[in-house]
Design a protein around this motif. Structure first.
Motif, PDB file in Angstrom:
ATOM      1  N   LEU A  19      24.219 -22.152  42.434  1.00  0.00           N
ATOM      2  CA  LEU A  19      25.059 -21.145  43.082  1.00  0.00           C
ATOM      3  C   LEU A  19      24.298 -19.861  43.397  1.00  0.00           C
ATOM      4  CD1 LEU A  19      28.114 -21.289  43.836  1.00  0.00           C
ATOM      5  CD2 LEU A  19      27.283 -23.141  42.395  1.00  0.00           C
ATOM      6  N   ASN A  20      23.213 -19.568  42.698  1.00  0.00           N
ATOM      7  CA  ASN A  20      22.473 -18.341  42.951  1.00  0.00           C
ATOM      8  C   ASN A  20      21.239 -18.546  43.811  1.00  0.00           C
ATOM      9  OD1 ASN A  20      23.461 -15.830  41.124  1.00  0.00           O
ATOM     10  ND2 ASN A  20      23.921 -17.754  40.093  1.00  0.00           N
ATOM     11  N   VAL A  21      20.534 -19.648  43.632  1.00  0.00           N
ATOM     12  CA  VAL A  21      19.318 -19.926  44.389  1.00  0.00           C
ATOM     13  C   VAL A  21      19.535 -21.064  45.372  1.00  0.00           C
ATOM     14  CG1 VAL A  21      16.891 -20.620  44.219  1.00  0.00           C
ATOM     15  CG2 VAL A  21      17.880 -19.086  42.507  1.00  0.00           C
ATOM     16  N   GLY A  22      20.183 -22.120  44.903  1.00  0.00           N
ATOM     17  CA  GLY A  22      20.330 -23.326  45.709  1.00  0.00           C
ATOM     18  C   GLY A  22      21.078 -23.124  47.011  1.00  0.00           C
ATOM     19  N   LEU A  23      22.114 -22.294  47.000  1.00  0.00           N
ATOM     20  CA  LEU A  23      22.902 -22.095  48.216  1.00  0.00           C
ATOM     21  C   LEU A  23      22.061 -21.455  49.324  1.00  0.00           C
ATOM     22  CD1 LEU A  23      26.463 -20.923  47.085  1.00  0.00           C
ATOM     23  CD2 LEU A  23      25.793 -23.101  48.104  1.00  0.00           C
ATOM     24  N   THR A  24      21.224 -20.494  48.961  1.00  0.00           N
ATOM     25  CA  THR A  24      20.365 -19.864  49.965  1.00  0.00           C
ATOM     26  C   THR A  24      19.408 -20.885  50.571  1.00  0.00           C
ATOM     27  OG1 THR A  24      20.484 -17.774  48.756  1.00  0.00           O
ATOM     28  CG2 THR A  24      18.715 -18.007  50.362  1.00  0.00           C
ATOM     29  N   LEU A  25      18.803 -21.713  49.733  1.00  0.00           N
ATOM     30  CA  LEU A  25      17.873 -22.730  50.220  1.00  0.00           C
ATOM     31  C   LEU A  25      18.601 -23.790  51.026  1.00  0.00           C
ATOM     32  CD1 LEU A  25      15.715 -23.096  46.984  1.00  0.00           C
ATOM     33  CD2 LEU A  25      15.184 -21.791  49.056  1.00  0.00           C
ATOM     34  N   LEU A  26      19.829 -24.133  50.616  1.00  0.00           N
ATOM     35  CA  LEU A  26      20.622 -25.122  51.355  1.00  0.00           C
ATOM     36  C   LEU A  26      20.950 -24.614  52.759  1.00  0.00           C
ATOM     37  CD1 LEU A  26      22.293 -27.801  51.354  1.00  0.00           C
ATOM     38  CD2 LEU A  26      24.215 -26.441  50.467  1.00  0.00           C
ATOM     39  N   ALA A  27      21.403 -23.360  52.848  1.00  0.00           N
ATOM     40  CA  ALA A  27      21.733 -22.787  54.155  1.00  0.00           C
ATOM     41  C   ALA A  27      20.506 -22.725  55.051  1.00  0.00           C
ATOM     42  CB  ALA A  27      22.334 -21.394  53.970  1.00  0.00           C
ATOM     43  N   ASP A  28      19.349 -22.425  54.468  1.00  0.00           N
ATOM     44  CA  ASP A  28      18.121 -22.367  55.254  1.00  0.00           C
ATOM     45  C   ASP A  28      17.708 -23.753  55.749  1.00  0.00           C
ATOM     46  OD1 ASP A  28      15.654 -20.898  56.158  1.00  0.00           O
ATOM     47  OD2 ASP A  28      14.720 -22.315  54.768  1.00  0.00           O
ATOM     48  N   GLN A  29      17.787 -24.749  54.889  1.00  0.00           N
ATOM     49  CA  GLN A  29      17.383 -26.098  55.278  1.00  0.00           C
ATOM     50  C   GLN A  29      18.320 -26.696  56.314  1.00  0.00           C
ATOM     51  OE1 GLN A  29      16.873 -28.601  51.849  1.00  0.00           O
ATOM     52  NE2 GLN A  29      15.117 -27.441  51.051  1.00  0.00           N
ATOM     53  N   ARG A  30      19.593 -26.396  56.216  1.00  0.00           N
ATOM     54  CA  ARG A  30      20.563 -26.956  57.158  1.00  0.00           C
ATOM     55  C   ARG A  30      20.652 -26.169  58.455  1.00  0.00           C
ATOM     56  NH1 ARG A  30      24.528 -30.321  55.137  1.00  0.00           N
ATOM     57  NH2 ARG A  30      23.708 -31.555  53.401  1.00  0.00           N
ATOM     58  N   GLY A  31      19.970 -25.024  58.542  1.00  0.00           N
ATOM     59  CA  GLY A  31      20.040 -24.216  59.742  1.00  0.00           C
ATOM     60  C   GLY A  31      21.324 -23.433  59.892  1.00  0.00           C
ATOM     61  N   TRP A  32      22.012 -23.188  58.791  1.00  0.00           N
ATOM     62  CA  TRP A  32      23.275 -22.448  58.865  1.00  0.00           C
ATOM     63  C   TRP A  32      23.028 -20.945  58.948  1.00  0.00           C
ATOM     64  CZ3 TRP A  32      25.515 -25.603  54.193  1.00  0.00           C
ATOM     65  CH2 TRP A  32      25.831 -26.895  54.634  1.00  0.00           C
ATOM     66  N   GLY A  33      21.863 -20.493  58.538  1.00  0.00           N
ATOM     67  CA  GLY A  33      21.511 -19.093  58.661  1.00  0.00           C
ATOM     68  C   GLY A  33      22.234 -18.195  57.673  1.00  0.00           C
ATOM     69  N   ALA A  34      21.955 -16.900  57.798  1.00  0.00           N
ATOM     70  CA  ALA A  34      22.551 -15.923  56.899  1.00  0.00           C
ATOM     71  C   ALA A  34      24.065 -15.848  57.063  1.00  0.00           C
ATOM     72  CB  ALA A  34      21.926 -14.550  57.137  1.00  0.00           C
ATOM     73  N   SER A  35      24.543 -16.013  58.297  1.00  0.00           N
ATOM     74  CA  SER A  35      25.992 -15.948  58.502  1.00  0.00           C
ATOM     75  C   SER A  35      26.687 -17.115  57.812  1.00  0.00           C
ATOM     76  CB  SER A  35      26.309 -15.933  59.994  1.00  0.00           C
ATOM     77  OG  SER A  35      25.867 -17.126  60.609  1.00  0.00           O
ATOM     78  N   GLY A  36      26.074 -18.309  57.914  1.00  0.00           N
ATOM     79  CA  GLY A  36      26.654 -19.459  57.231  1.00  0.00           C
ATOM     80  C   GLY A  36      26.680 -19.267  55.734  1.00  0.00           C
TER      81      GLY A  36
END
Length: 440
Positions: free
Chosen positions: A275-292
């Motif tokens: 929830l603290n690190v993984g979500l940021t890396l997940l959004a980056d890998q999926r291309g969801w970006g900062a808004s996602g």
């Protein structure tokens, strides 16, 4: 995002419990016969509301402080130095957290929280003044981070132990819900306010505003009335190590507290990293970006806020031990699902489920810790539960990041969810915990 979590029945008589036989009596008749009136619900109790207001002010200041510290660290040094400044506070927090519980029990949690907020106020205002006079230095920011980590080690067990001293045992679940709502408000308001302060006047302004919020909590805390411990003194003559060992024996002797703290440790170790690190890396890998990522965090916040609001209004959950274990298992499955959803809006919904289930489980854990602990040991028991969630679990952040680099988000989220799920399953297997109830 700094997650705060605390995942028990005491033997003392409840001084405000009222029970009369027959028809209800008028207030005058109750007063004449010496029977106290029914206690006021926590969400309508001015004493509890003053504590919640002080806690919310302190938590908003906490969020602004972390944003200001990260901004100043990035401005003052290299990325590696900035990362070191942000991580260094975890070391004293982990090393000293258990003794923070000893201090809370020995001197009283309200006094410790007041001194802690005053110390945080003085530290950030001093750094704000230094930044107005000169450019930020990495060493100064590192010193501030160490001071904050040391104060946190005392503040967190004390603030967790305080609800048992300001309300009756049957209101503790409601107070945990109110505390959760204060945390959600702090997360929603803290970052935007911190960003606005940085935009208007730099990190010095943000530190100064955080200091004012810490200062605002102090008079509210001084107005909070606390109950005396029934039949036990707050201080002991055995020294810090003796008091700590005494608290550990109290935990081991309890058929509910010992398995409950194992459940909390497993749940937090599996929950905090994704929830603290993984979500940021997940959004980056999926291309969801900062808004996602922002929408996903908002979904989590809405779910956690809904759990807190439900407990605040409802006040009590039957079969608390069973419900918190099942909610922990279901929340773990939702954590695993986050890495496998097909799109960002599915992730937002899944994060909302994680927030709802984890918020419910965490609040019930906190309430059981309070009600199952002897009042003289609440600080020490709280320090053990907080030790895992805010002392040890953050140290897994680098491990989570390295594991995602090696194996990707799917396996890492699945393994973390399995560890968290193990905590809920352990709770189901331990009969005294599974059957634990909150006071009526």
């Amino acid at each position: 995002m700094r997650q705060e979590s605390g995942k028990g029945t005491g033997t003392e008589a409840d001084p405000t419990a009222a029970g009369t036989v027959g028809a209800p009596r008028a207030p005058e008749a109750r007063a004449a016969q010496g029977t106290p009136a029914a206690p006021r619900p926590a969400h309508r109790d001015g004493n509890v509301l003053r504590w919640v207001g002080a806690y919310a002010s302190s938590m908003i200041g906490d969020n602004i402080y972390y944003l200001a510290l990260s901004w100043a660290a990035v401005s003052a040094g290299s990325p590696a130095q900035a990362g070191l400044v942000m991580a260094v506070s975890a070391v004293p927090r982990a090393l000293l957290m258990l003794f923070g519980g000893v201090i809370a029990d020995r001197f009283g949690p309200r006094r410790v929280v007041i001194v802690s907020d005053a110390a945080r106020c003085a530290a950030v205002l001093a750094v704000a003044g230094a930044l107005l006079a000169t450019s930020p230095a990495v060493w100064l920011l590192a010193v501030l981070a160490v001071v904050f980590g040391t104060v946190d080690a005392v503040f967190m067990p004390a603030v967790g132990a305080l609800p048992a001293r300001i309300t009756t045992r049957d209101q503790l679940a409601r107070v945990q819900g109110m505390r959760g709502m204060a945390v959600r408000v702090a997360h929603v308001l803290g970052a935007p306010l911190g960003g606005l302060c940085v935009a208007l006047g730099g990190a010095a302004t943000a530190f100064g505003f955080a200091g004012l919020l810490f200062a605002a909590s102090v008079p509210l805390l001084m107005a909070v009335r606390v109950r005396d411990l029934p039949g036990k003194a707050e201080g002991r003559a055995s020294g810090a190590w003796g008091d700590l060992a005494d608290g550990m024996r109290h935990i081991r002797r309890s058929r509910v507290l010992a398995p409950l703290l194992v459940l909390i440790a497993l749940s937090d170790l599996g929950f905090v990293g994704p929830l603290n690190v993984g979500l940021t890396l997940l959004a980056d890998q999926r291309g969801w970006g900062a808004s996602g990522l922002g929408w996903i965090l908002a979904g989590f916040g809405v779910g956690a806020g809904a759990a807190s609001l439900t407990l605040t209004v409802w006040g009590r959950v039957p079969r608390a031990g069973l419900v918190l274990s099942l909610a922990g298992i279901a929340g773990s499955l939702a954590i695993a699902g986050l890495a496998h959803v097909p799109g960002v809006w599915y992730a937002v919904g899944m994060a909302g489920a994680v927030g709802l289930l984890a918020g419910l489980s965490g609040a019930l854990c906190g309430a059981l810790v309070q009600t199952e602990s002897d009042p003289a040991y609440v600080g020490r028991v709280t320090s053990v539960s907080t030790f895992f969630s805010l002392g040890i679990a953050p140290l897994t952040f680098p491990v989570t990041g390295a594991a995602v680099d090696l194996w990707g988000t799917g396996p890492v989220f699945t393994v973390s969810a399995a560890l968290s799920c193990l905590g809920g399953m352990y709770g189901l297997l331990r009969g005294p915990l599974r059957r634990a109830e909150l006071p009526r």
